[in-house]
Scaffold this active site. Structure first.
Site: not given
Ligand code: NOJ
Length: 539
Positions: A102, A204, A272, A334-335
């Site tokens: 990442d 990210d 992402e 994870h989000d």
């Molecule tokens: C996306 C990531 O997947 C998330 O977990 C993170 O909090 C935010 N970007 C900020 O980096």
């Protein structure tokens, strides 16, 4: 390296590891890189994935659990050290597993030396590495931009009398990617890991790095079809036209692609990119296969679990993917709330089948293969900064430890240790070890699908075509490569549905989500139980 394995990111299955929650090896209740090494045989043999994506393990104050990086070229002691990382890479490669790491280019931690210098005084050479602006005459922030994690995206710095920009937490100041020195420093970070041998990057919030150069105010969003993929809080009410995704971003990803292509074999990138507008989303593939290998496709996370809606999503993806591009699908990360909690167990089994049979690279989220569920954590015990600031957005629930065994602490950490987030109450039933012995388990469904996909050219690289006509509650498609044709069919309703597929000739069932069904079947009368999914082969 032969052509086939150079295209591992196209042929293979990616498995996301959230290192804090995967496997602890030293009894501090927090997962670590040695823990990942300890589970490498599980990944290679028991499950059979082709690549792992590691969420951040860099030194970090952990304000956003590693997405606030204070040194891009090292490992946080909580997770291990560089030597352990190198070992992880070796152990993965020995088993034919690629390693994607990442990278967090949009922002650093406010503890990163670059930011400490930048905020030290207005004349510091690194001042312009971040986005600093004067207040408006009335002392308010320079514009109306909002942070994803709540509040204004501008933080006042008393000492130097200016605001700095942070698209997420105030502890995550945004880098100024318009500054060539920042670009060089960050491309050097990519090179540092490429030289160590990583196979690719998950980038990210890849589109956030370029903002409108004039920092224009964002308008209010009056058209929900144009807003955020998942509108939350005040942030979701604005149309984010100017605070991310400026077209200049494409030049950066073209440069990154040149760097990735300069390695042998060429390395991989997935961004992402939460964008609702499909055409804009697809621009991140580039004009001529010259930007990201893939923008992550999150559409299945927001599509209602209905036959027609899912088909429309798949066809939208198919229609915008450029000829040189390759689709991809995601069901969890994870989000996001856990797949099994979002859809329920039956539909989650169908989801696993859909993910592993569509045309495109699947990315699995650790623990989803056991059917792990969200864990309710009282607000006062929650750790995720987003959940604490904006009600309903907490991500702790889907980041609880991986459930490996029915024993103490689910085998995640040592007896007597306290896992950093609580374990699910049901872990004694829902865990790897118990499920391995149960032919009807979630894990064994994943294993069957993964094993079949691995040896099926049609599933890995074949073309996609929807099958018509089928009952309205059904979604059926074929995947075909050479003389192999696979048919996948789902019944997305509470009553049994019959398919007549006799025009395809003889058919055999390979995998069912529900029943131990296999062998040849009367192609004119294929009965699908409520919420069943079938993988079949034309023979
Ligand atoms: C996306 C990531 O997947 C998330 O977990 C993170 O909090 C935010 N970007 C900020 O980096």
């Amino acid at each position: 390296m032969d052509n086939q394995s150079a295209l591992w990111w196209k042929n293979g299955v990616i498995y996301q590891i959230y290192p804090r929650s995967f496997q602890d090896s030293n009894g501090d209740g927090i997962g670590d890189l040695q823990g990942v090494i300890n589970r490498m045989d599980y990944l290679a043999k028991t499950l059979g994935v082709d690549a792992i994506w590691l969420s951040p393990f860099y030194p970090s104050p952990q304000a956003d659990f590693g997405y606030d990086v204070s040194n891009y070229c090292d490992v946080d002691p909580v997770f291990g050290d560089l030597a352990t990382f190198d070992k992880l890479l070796r152990e993965a490669h020995e088993r034919g597993i690629k390693v994607i790491i990442d990278i967090v280019p949009n922002h650093t931690s406010n503890q990163h030396p670059w930011f400490i210098e930048s905020r030290s005084n207005r004349d510091n050479p690194k001042r312009d590495w971040y986005v600093w602006r004067d207040a408006k005459v009335d002392g308010t922030p320079p514009n109306n931009w909002l942070a994803v994690f709540g509040g204004s995206s501008w933080e006042w710095d008393e000492k130097t009398g200016q605001y700095y920009l942070h698209s997420f937490l105030k502890e995550q100041p945004d880098l100024n990617w318009r500054n060539p020195d920042v670009q060089k420093a960050m491309f050097d970070v990519y090179r540092f890991w490429l030289d160590r041998g990583v196979d690719g990057f998950r980038i990210d919030v890849a589109h956030y790095i370029m903002k409108d150069p004039e920092l224009k105010d964002n308008p209010v969003n009056r058209d929900p079809s144009k807003g955020e993929l998942k509108p939350t809080g005040e942030y979701g009410k604005m149309l984010h036209l100017y605070d991310k995704g400026h077209p200049d971003v494409h030049g950066i990803y073209r440069e990154l692609r040149r760097i990735l292509n300069s390695y042998q074999p060429p390395r991989y990138s997935v961004g992402e990119i939460h964008i609702l507008d499909w055409k804009e989303w697809a621009t991140y593939y580039g004009q001529n296969d010259d930007e990201l290998h893939m923008p992550f496709n999150f559409s299945l996370l927001v599509t209602p679990w209905k036959a027609l809606a899912l088909r429309k999503t798949v066809e939208a993806v198919e229609s915008v993917t450029p000829p040189w591009g390759w689709p991809n699908y995601v069901l969890g990360n994870h989000d996001e709330p856990r797949l099994a909690s979002r859809l329920g167990l039956q539909k989650a089994r169908q989801a696993a089948m859909l993910l592993l049979t569509l045309r495109g690279t699947p990315t699995l989220y650790n623990g989803d293969e056991f059917g792990q569920m969200n864990v309710t954590i009282p607000l006062e015990e929650q750790k995720d900064p987003w959940g604490k600031r904006v009600p309903g957005t907490g991500r702790d629930q889907n980041r609880t430890p991986n459930q490996w065994t029915p024993g103490t602490n689910a085998g995640f950490t040592a007896e007597g240790a306290i896992p950093w987030l609580p374990l699910a109450d049901n872990y004694q039933m829902v865990n790897m070890q118990t499920e391995l012995d149960d032919p009807a388990s979630f894990l064994n469904l994943y294993r069957k699908l993964l094993a079949f996909r691995r040896q099926s050219n049609a599933l890995r690289v074949g073309r996609y075509e929807a099958i018509d006509p089928v009952p309205e509650a059904c979604f059926a498609y074929l995947r075909q490569a050479g003389n192999e044709t696979i048919i996948i069919a789902f019944n997305m309703s509470d009553i049994t549905m019959r398919l007549d597929l006799r025009r395809f000739g003889n058919i055999e069932i390979i995998i069912s989500t529900e029943l131990n069904r296999n062998g040849t079947i009367d192609a004119a009368r294929i009965d699908l139980s409520p919420w069943e999914g079938l993988v079949m082969r034309i023979i």
